[in-house]
Motif scaffolding. Structure first.
Motif, mmCIF file in Angstrom:
data_model
loop_
_atom_site.group_PDB
_atom_site.id
_atom_site.type_symbol
_atom_site.label_atom_id
_atom_site.label_comp_id
_atom_site.label_asym_id
_atom_site.label_seq_id
_atom_site.Cartn_x
_atom_site.Cartn_y
_atom_site.Cartn_z
ATOM 1 N N VAL A 21 0.838 -1.200 0.000
ATOM 2 C CA VAL A 21 0.000 0.000 0.000
ATOM 3 C C VAL A 21 0.873 1.250 0.000
ATOM 4 C CG1 VAL A 21 -1.586 1.365 1.399
ATOM 5 C CG2 VAL A 21 -2.033 -1.069 1.022
ATOM 6 N N LEU A 22 1.925 1.240 0.828
ATOM 7 C CA LEU A 22 2.802 2.412 0.890
ATOM 8 C C LEU A 22 3.502 2.630 -0.447
ATOM 9 C CD1 LEU A 22 4.391 2.100 4.432
ATOM 10 C CD2 LEU A 22 2.526 3.571 3.678
ATOM 11 N N GLN A 24 2.478 1.723 -3.354
ATOM 12 C CA GLN A 24 1.522 2.210 -4.339
ATOM 13 C C GLN A 24 1.160 3.676 -4.088
ATOM 14 O OE1 GLN A 24 -1.776 -0.597 -5.123
ATOM 15 N NE2 GLN A 24 -0.540 -2.042 -3.981
ATOM 16 N N ARG A 25 1.064 4.055 -2.800
ATOM 17 C CA ARG A 25 0.761 5.461 -2.528
ATOM 18 C C ARG A 25 1.879 6.345 -3.030
ATOM 19 N NH1 ARG A 25 -2.050 6.269 3.408
ATOM 20 N NH2 ARG A 25 -3.943 5.155 2.867
ATOM 21 N N LEU A 26 3.091 5.917 -2.766
ATOM 22 C CA LEU A 26 4.230 6.744 -3.148
ATOM 23 C C LEU A 26 4.344 6.857 -4.662
ATOM 24 C CD1 LEU A 26 6.772 5.504 -0.490
ATOM 25 C CD2 LEU A 26 5.747 7.771 -0.641
ATOM 26 N N ILE A 30 -2.316 4.356 -6.041
ATOM 27 C CA ILE A 30 -3.610 4.338 -5.365
ATOM 28 C C ILE A 30 -3.937 5.727 -4.838
ATOM 29 C CG2 ILE A 30 -3.535 1.924 -4.688
ATOM 30 C CD1 ILE A 30 -2.717 2.862 -1.894
ATOM 31 N N ASN A 31 -5.177 5.852 -4.499
ATOM 32 C CA ASN A 31 -5.681 7.035 -3.815
ATOM 33 C C ASN A 31 -5.715 8.339 -4.588
ATOM 34 O OD1 ASN A 31 -6.862 6.201 -1.594
ATOM 35 N ND2 ASN A 31 -5.379 6.949 -0.126
ATOM 36 N N PRO A 32 -5.587 8.318 -5.924
ATOM 37 C CA PRO A 32 -6.036 9.529 -6.587
ATOM 38 C C PRO A 32 -7.529 9.658 -6.334
ATOM 39 C CG PRO A 32 -5.687 7.789 -8.184
ATOM 40 C CD PRO A 32 -5.188 7.290 -6.865
ATOM 41 N N PRO A 34 -11.554 10.012 -6.595
ATOM 42 C CA PRO A 34 -12.502 9.452 -7.550
ATOM 43 C C PRO A 34 -12.737 10.386 -8.726
ATOM 44 C CG PRO A 34 -13.334 9.277 -5.316
ATOM 45 C CD PRO A 34 -12.100 10.121 -5.251
ATOM 46 N N THR A 35 -13.041 9.804 -9.833
ATOM 47 C CA THR A 35 -13.359 10.606 -11.005
ATOM 48 C C THR A 35 -14.739 10.219 -11.497
ATOM 49 O OG1 THR A 35 -12.334 8.935 -12.362
ATOM 50 C CG2 THR A 35 -10.971 10.814 -11.730
ATOM 51 N N ARG A 106 -4.824 18.884 1.693
ATOM 52 C CA ARG A 106 -5.125 17.716 0.873
ATOM 53 C C ARG A 106 -4.907 18.085 -0.585
ATOM 54 N NH1 ARG A 106 -10.643 15.010 3.304
ATOM 55 N NH2 ARG A 106 -9.754 14.281 5.261
ATOM 56 N N ILE A 107 -4.551 17.087 -1.380
ATOM 57 C CA ILE A 107 -4.276 17.377 -2.782
ATOM 58 C C ILE A 107 -5.145 16.517 -3.701
ATOM 59 C CG2 ILE A 107 -1.863 17.957 -2.267
ATOM 60 C CD1 ILE A 107 -1.088 15.297 -3.602
ATOM 61 N N PRO A 109 -4.434 15.284 -7.494
ATOM 62 C CA PRO A 109 -3.492 15.309 -8.616
ATOM 63 C C PRO A 109 -4.208 15.094 -9.946
ATOM 64 C CG PRO A 109 -3.450 13.153 -7.588
ATOM 65 C CD PRO A 109 -4.489 13.974 -6.841
ATOM 66 N N TYR A 132 -13.784 17.078 0.178
ATOM 67 C CA TYR A 132 -12.466 16.455 0.325
ATOM 68 C C TYR A 132 -11.381 17.507 0.566
ATOM 69 C CZ TYR A 132 -8.240 13.961 -0.997
ATOM 70 O OH TYR A 132 -6.978 13.430 -1.019
ATOM 71 N N LEU B 22 4.605 13.486 0.898
ATOM 72 C CA LEU B 22 4.856 12.071 1.166
ATOM 73 C C LEU B 22 4.648 11.753 2.645
ATOM 74 C CD1 LEU B 22 7.961 11.294 -1.055
ATOM 75 C CD2 LEU B 22 5.549 10.784 -1.477
ATOM 76 N N ILE B 30 -3.374 13.073 4.355
ATOM 77 C CA ILE B 30 -4.047 13.498 3.129
ATOM 78 C C ILE B 30 -4.524 12.279 2.368
ATOM 79 C CG2 ILE B 30 -2.763 15.640 2.849
ATOM 80 C CD1 ILE B 30 -1.083 14.199 0.735
ATOM 81 N N ASN B 31 -5.378 12.565 1.423
ATOM 82 C CA ASN B 31 -5.841 11.583 0.447
ATOM 83 C C ASN B 31 -6.769 10.489 0.954
ATOM 84 O OD1 ASN B 31 -5.240 12.511 -1.976
ATOM 85 N ND2 ASN B 31 -3.606 11.080 -2.446
ATOM 86 N N PRO B 34 -12.941 11.340 -0.604
ATOM 87 C CA PRO B 34 -13.962 12.331 -0.247
ATOM 88 C C PRO B 34 -15.088 11.695 0.542
ATOM 89 C CG PRO B 34 -13.388 12.502 -2.555
ATOM 90 C CD PRO B 34 -12.700 11.268 -2.032
ATOM 91 N N ARG B 106 -6.960 -0.291 -5.330
ATOM 92 C CA ARG B 106 -7.167 0.985 -4.651
ATOM 93 C C ARG B 106 -7.890 0.729 -3.341
ATOM 94 N NH1 ARG B 106 -9.127 5.308 -9.245
ATOM 95 N NH2 ARG B 106 -7.145 5.469 -10.334
ATOM 96 N N THR B 128 -19.548 7.359 -7.253
ATOM 97 C CA THR B 128 -18.234 8.008 -7.197
ATOM 98 C C THR B 128 -17.211 7.052 -6.578
ATOM 99 O OG1 THR B 128 -19.200 10.221 -7.041
ATOM 100 C CG2 THR B 128 -16.940 9.986 -6.263
ATOM 101 N N VAL B 131 -16.443 4.127 -9.107
ATOM 102 C CA VAL B 131 -15.498 4.493 -10.166
ATOM 103 C C VAL B 131 -14.080 4.444 -9.615
ATOM 104 C CG1 VAL B 131 -14.695 6.393 -11.631
ATOM 105 C CG2 VAL B 131 -17.147 5.908 -11.426
ATOM 106 N N TYR B 132 -13.925 4.980 -8.418
ATOM 107 C CA TYR B 132 -12.597 5.024 -7.794
ATOM 108 C C TYR B 132 -12.057 3.616 -7.564
ATOM 109 C CZ TYR B 132 -9.070 5.799 -4.199
ATOM 110 O OH TYR B 132 -7.919 5.780 -3.472
#
Lengths: 240, 240
Positions: A21-22, A24-26, A30-32, A34-35, A106-107, A109, A132, B22, B30-31, B34, B106, B128, B131-132
């Motif tokens: 998980v770490l 993948q996060r880095l 993962i964790n972009p 939802p779209t 929070r970001i 991307p 979010y 990071l 973060i992340n 939502p 994810r 939502t 999809v994620y």
């Protein structure tokens, strides 16, 4: 009872999982956030067969930028390059992506810039995104930025802090002169959009926006597109 | 033109920023995905003043579990402990949180289990979220799991792979016998829910669900709550 495959995790399995998980996060795997569901341009030719077919498109979160802001983010002389055409002639999704940084650190991307560049920079988000990021989004027609919040935008060559221009876009329908005549409405009027299907919804307050070089197209956001499951809509209708 | 504060980032500033991001990701600052806008239970006493006030609540993503699945996740003898009461008597948000792992690897952390335990385990998500995670969510009434997808659930003491039970819950309204009489409907009927306000919407297909020990309450999900901006609703009405 639901059949389940259950067992206790061994310590090394937990460690492997956490490591994965770490990693993948880095690497951003993962964790972009939802779209939107992938929503192709859809045409419904129901009872309303006007000068143009009724097309409802879902706008995922996106950014508009001025030429100056684009250079701040992507370097001197930067221009937007086309990834794909949008429905309106001349409009396009660019290849340029930015990162949004909200007030809670929070970001989000990989937010796409839509082209061409404009006379103002603007960030269009859903309320889901707003929760979010920690931004109470005002509901606005594009370009109306009085009293709107700002945000920090990161590009590969620099950061930009907009002091305003972050909105949830009001539901709207682009219309040509012929479309206005067909529906008997004027720029600024509000219509209803009826979506039939498994998650049927009627949206109020769809703002009519006239421009001589557009054709009929409704824009809703991802919350709205998901609420009504636009992908599986069986019929769509604009109602005066 | 929007006023902007723009400059080129120095290399050490970029490094600091990346390091901060990071660190925050690793510490979970973060992340997380939502969540719903915070929506308190709302009562509208409009033209429909029946035996109970009309309350519309937004259900954020959540999980129901069987006692056996709870023990798999939280260890032998585990029970749900109450964080807060929900609107229906006896129902509660528990202090127990789990992590969901979807087919695209994810994850969604910090998903709350609602109590009490049930005869089936079930994961209720928005589109939502779907999809994620990469899950095409079927639209279902609670407990109808035929042909629904599964998911992996992680707890502090173990992992559980459900082979089904992941759904988007259909919009529904809980009704007592008196509520059924007042609205002139029966269990399984569909009603409309009209939300007035800045993002006004009429939802079709709100399924009536009768139970002798409930009182009038509509449940919609976060996509729906955000689409209609339920927080700023000026009036709400159930229509037969």
């Amino acid at each position: 009872m639901v059949a389940t495959a259950a067992r206790r995790l061994a310590r090394h399995e937990v460690e492997d999982l956490v490591r994965d998980v770490l990693r993948q996060r880095l690497t951003g795997a993962i964790n972009p956030p939802p779209t939107a569901r992938e929503v192709p341009a859809r045409a419904s030719r129901g009872s309303d067969v006007g000068p143009h077919p009724l097309v409802v498109n879902v706008s995922a979160r996106h950014v508009h930028v001025t030429p100056a802001d684009l250079e701040t983010l992507f370097g001197p002389g930067a221009t937007l390059t086309k990834q794909r055409d949008l429905y309106q002639a001349g409009e396009f999704a660019s290849e340029q992506l930015v990162t949004l940084v909200g007030p809670r650190q929070r970001i989000i991307p990989n937010v796409r810039i839509l082209g061409p560049t404009r006379g103002y920079s603007q960030v269009e988000l859903s309320y889901t995104d707003g929760v979010y990021l920690g931004i109470d989004l005002p509901l606005r027609v594009s370009g109306n930025h009085d009293g709107t919040p700002g945000i920090t935008v990161l590009g590969p060559r620099g950061a930009l802090t907009l002091d305003r221009g972050v909105i949830r876009a009001r539901r709207h329908v682009h219309m040509s002169e012929a479309d206005l005549r067909y529906f008997g409405v004027r720029d600024g009027d509000e219509m209803k959009l009826r979506i039939d299907g498994p998650c049927g919804v009627t949206f109020d307050g769809v703002v009519v926006r006239h421009h001589p070089r557009v054709i009929l197209e409704v824009h809703i956001d991802t919350d709205e597109g998901n609420a009504c499951d636009i992908e599986r809509a069986t019929n769509m209708q604009l109602i005066k």
